[in-house]
Design a protein around this motif. Structure first.
Motif, PDB file in Angstrom:
ATOM      1  N   UNK A  36      21.040  16.450 -72.853  1.00 55.98           N
ATOM      2  CA  UNK A  36      21.059  17.810 -72.311  1.00 55.98           C
ATOM      3  C   UNK A  36      20.897  17.776 -70.799  1.00 55.98           C
ATOM      4  N   UNK A  37      20.006  16.936 -70.304  1.00 52.81           N
ATOM      5  CA  UNK A  37      19.835  16.807 -68.856  1.00 52.81           C
ATOM      6  C   UNK A  37      21.105  16.328 -68.174  1.00 52.81           C
ATOM      7  N   UNK A  38      21.793  15.395 -68.795  1.00 52.01           N
ATOM      8  CA  UNK A  38      23.055  14.909 -68.240  1.00 52.01           C
ATOM      9  C   UNK A  38      24.128  15.977 -68.235  1.00 52.01           C
ATOM     10  N   UNK A  39      24.193  16.774 -69.302  1.00 53.86           N
ATOM     11  CA  UNK A  39      25.186  17.846 -69.364  1.00 53.86           C
ATOM     12  C   UNK A  39      24.910  18.927 -68.323  1.00 53.86           C
ATOM     13  N   UNK A  40      23.649  19.296 -68.176  1.00 54.06           N
ATOM     14  CA  UNK A  40      23.298  20.301 -67.161  1.00 54.06           C
ATOM     15  C   UNK A  40      23.601  19.763 -65.766  1.00 54.06           C
ATOM     16  N   UNK A  41      23.276  18.491 -65.539  1.00 51.36           N
ATOM     17  CA  UNK A  41      23.578  17.888 -64.244  1.00 51.36           C
ATOM     18  C   UNK A  41      25.059  17.821 -63.971  1.00 51.36           C
ATOM     19  N   UNK A  42      25.856  17.468 -64.988  1.00 57.79           N
ATOM     20  CA  UNK A  42      27.313  17.413 -64.817  1.00 57.79           C
ATOM     21  C   UNK A  42      27.868  18.801 -64.525  1.00 57.79           C
ATOM     22  N   UNK A  43      27.295  19.825 -65.143  1.00 56.23           N
ATOM     23  CA  UNK A  43      27.728  21.197 -64.861  1.00 56.23           C
ATOM     24  C   UNK A  43      27.406  21.569 -63.417  1.00 56.23           C
ATOM     25  N   UNK A  44      26.218  21.206 -62.955  1.00 53.09           N
ATOM     26  CA  UNK A  44      25.823  21.513 -61.568  1.00 53.09           C
ATOM     27  C   UNK A  44      26.655  20.728 -60.562  1.00 53.09           C
ATOM     28  N   UNK A  45      27.104  19.534 -60.930  1.00 51.95           N
ATOM     29  CA  UNK A  45      27.970  18.739 -60.055  1.00 51.95           C
ATOM     30  C   UNK A  45      29.395  19.262 -60.034  1.00 51.95           C
ATOM     31  N   UNK A  46      29.753  20.113 -60.985  1.00 49.03           N
ATOM     32  CA  UNK A  46      31.113  20.613 -61.075  1.00 49.03           C
ATOM     33  C   UNK A  46      32.018  19.689 -61.878  1.00 49.03           C
ATOM     34  N   UNK A  47      31.455  18.703 -62.550  1.00 52.73           N
ATOM     35  CA  UNK A  47      32.240  17.776 -63.357  1.00 52.73           C
ATOM     36  C   UNK A  47      32.509  18.327 -64.750  1.00 52.73           C
ATOM     37  N   UNK A  48      31.765  19.347 -65.148  1.00 53.96           N
ATOM     38  CA  UNK A  48      31.873  19.906 -66.487  1.00 53.96           C
ATOM     39  C   UNK A  48      31.766  21.419 -66.379  1.00 53.96           C
ATOM     40  N   UNK A  49      32.743  22.107 -66.969  1.00 46.64           N
ATOM     41  CA  UNK A  49      32.698  23.564 -66.993  1.00 46.64           C
ATOM     42  C   UNK A  49      32.270  23.990 -68.389  1.00 46.64           C
ATOM     43  N   UNK A  50      31.048  24.461 -68.502  1.00 41.98           N
ATOM     44  CA  UNK A  50      30.478  24.802 -69.799  1.00 41.98           C
ATOM     45  C   UNK A  50      31.225  25.968 -70.438  1.00 41.98           C
ATOM     46  N   UNK A  51      31.665  26.925 -69.656  1.00 39.02           N
ATOM     47  CA  UNK A  51      32.382  28.082 -70.204  1.00 39.02           C
ATOM     48  C   UNK A  51      33.702  27.641 -70.829  1.00 39.02           C
ATOM     49  N   UNK A  52      34.448  26.769 -70.165  1.00 39.35           N
ATOM     50  CA  UNK A  52      35.693  26.264 -70.739  1.00 39.35           C
ATOM     51  C   UNK A  52      35.433  25.462 -72.008  1.00 39.35           C
ATOM     52  N   UNK A  53      34.391  24.653 -71.992  1.00 33.90           N
ATOM     53  CA  UNK A  53      34.032  23.871 -73.169  1.00 33.90           C
ATOM     54  C   UNK A  53      33.672  24.793 -74.338  1.00 33.90           C
ATOM     55  N   UNK A  54      32.898  25.830 -74.069  1.00 34.06           N
ATOM     56  CA  UNK A  54      32.514  26.787 -75.106  1.00 34.06           C
ATOM     57  C   UNK A  54      33.741  27.513 -75.657  1.00 34.06           C
TER      58      UNK A  54
END
Length: 63
Positions: A36-54
Motif C-alpha cells: 500500500x505504501x508503494x502504491x501511494x508513493x507511485x501515485x504521488x510520483x505520477x507513475x500510477x493513476x489510481x482513478x484510471x486503475x479503478x
C-alpha cells in the motif's frame, strides 16, 4: 523531485516492523502495508493513476 514510491515502501516496512513481532498474521500485514505504501508513493510520483486503475477494474468507460 522526491521518489515517493521508495519512501512509501520504506514507510510501510517501518510501520510493519512493529507488527512483525506479532506472528505470521502480522508478517502478512507487513507485506500488505509495504504494498500500500508503494502504491501511494507511485501515485504521488505520477507513475500510477489510481482513478484510471479503478475505472479499469469496474469496467467504466467501456462500450
Amino acid at each position: 523531485m522526491k521518489n515517493y514510491t521508495t519512501l512509501g515502501i520504506v514507510a510501510g516496512i517501518a510501520l510493519a516492523f512493529l507488527a512483525y513481532f506479532g506472528g505470521w498474521q502480522l508478517l502478512l500485514l507487513s507485506v500488505v502495508l509495504a504494498t500500500v505504501g508503494g502504491l501511494v508513493g507511485a501515485h504521488c510520483d505520477g507513475k500510477l493513476n489510481v482513478l484510471d486503475l479503478w475505472n479499469q477494474m469496474i469496467g467504466k468507460g467501456r462500450g
